[in-house]
Write an enzyme that holds these catalytic residues in place. Structure first.
Site, short mmCIF file in Angstrom:
data_model
loop_
_atom_site.label_atom_id
_atom_site.label_comp_id
_atom_site.label_asym_id
_atom_site.label_seq_id
_atom_site.Cartn_x
_atom_site.Cartn_y
_atom_site.Cartn_z
CE1 TYR A 33 39.04 40.95 36.19
CE2 TYR A 33 39.84 39.69 38.07
CZ TYR A 33 39.48 40.90 37.50
OH TYR A 33 39.56 42.05 38.24
CE LYS A 148 42.42 41.81 35.53
NZ LYS A 148 42.18 42.93 36.45
CD GLU A 180 45.53 47.30 43.37
OE1 GLU A 180 45.85 47.49 42.19
OE2 GLU A 180 45.68 46.21 43.95
CG LEU A 205 46.42 43.63 38.79
CD1 LEU A 205 46.60 42.12 38.93
CD2 LEU A 205 45.07 43.96 38.17
#
Length: 285
Positions: A33, A148, A180, A205
């Site tokens: 996505y 992702k 993250e 990511l």
């Protein structure tokens, strides 16, 4: 007026937007996505998002059903049809629906492509002025976080823990270091005025907003260091902040109930937010 979505070649009312229960995105989280921000009816940093989309689908051997140029046209048409001024466009591509539930890739199945929009005033969000509190949680995710993937259960649990604690984000911790946020990239500003953010790799990511902010900082001769940092280092920093397509640059004012500096958004964070918004508006499509 009902919101319009896009499903496999058709623009349809959101209430009629459906995919098969046999879709591999639903059964296996076998999909990718992206989320692109919209300001003043235009897509922000979209080329970066589409490049990351191509990379992610390539990593799982998933062919896009449309070219990225056509995908952008669809995004722009959705923005137009929904009269979207400020918000986001979500897109998802999965391996499609097969007749069975076999783990191996099916043959001769066309990928599913869906998109929809949502409204959000990112620039004028109240938290941009106040900053947010974050909590820390163990990083429970798989080892290919650079893809992702729609498999977001670990992030859901992290962000639910944050929400239950009254925090705006969760920072995920692995081997004593921050990887993250649940849906963001993490930064600190050291006492020596060095902007620090974790280096890209399979552990995180590659954030599109992160990439842009790093480039914009370096263009202005600000010192940037890409490396891992600990929560202790963040609490000793001048400032801390996060970046993402859905909030741009957002100050972090406390971590696990402990203030970062004076507990207010700092001048560097505020300036980087201003610079990013200027860049976003100047390069929107």
């Amino acid at each position: 007026m009902e919101q319009i979505a896009y499903v496999n070649g058709s623009f349809v009312p959101l209430s009629e937007a459906k995919v098969s229960i046999l879709d591999r995105g639903f059964l296996f989280a076998d999909g990718i996505y992206e989320v692109a921000a919209v300001l003043d009816g235009k897509l922000i940093d979209n080329a970066s998002h589409l490049a990351r989309l191509e990379r992610s689908v390539g990593e799982i051997e998933l062919a896009l059903p449309e070219t990225t140029a056509r995908i952008q046209e669809i995004q722009q048409e959705l923005v137009k049809r929904n009269n979207l001024v400020n918000g986001m466009v979500y897109l998802e591509v999965t391996r499609g629906a097969d007749t069975g539930r076999d783990f191996a890739f099916p043959k001769g199945v066309k990928p599913t492509l869906i998109m929809f929009t949502s409204t959000k005033d990112i620039v004028n969000a109240p938290s941009a002025k106040t900053g947010i509190n974050v909590i820390t949680v163990p990083d429970l995710r798989w080892t290919r976080r650079d893809i992702k993937s729609v498999a977001l259960l670990a992030q859901v649990l992290a962000k639910q823990t944050a929400a239950a604690a009254g925090a705006g984000e969760a920072w995920m911790i692995e081997d004593g270091k921050v990887t993250e946020g649940g849906s963001s990239s993490c930064f600190i500003l050291t006492q020596d005025d060095v902007i620090v953010t974790r280096q890209n790799g399979s552990e995180i990511l590659p954030g599109c907003t992160r990439k842009a902010v790093v480039a914009l900082a370096e263009e202005r001769q600000l010192r940037v260091e890409e490396r891992a940092f600990s929560v202790e280092e963040a609490l000793a920093a001048k400032e801390a902040f996060i970046t993402s397509a859905s909030l741009f640059v957002q100050a972090v004012v406390s971590i696990d109930g402990k203030k970062v500096a004076d507990g207010k958004p700092g001048p560097m964070t505020n300036r980087l937010r201003e610079i990013y918004v200027e860049f976003a508006k100047a390069t929107a499509v």
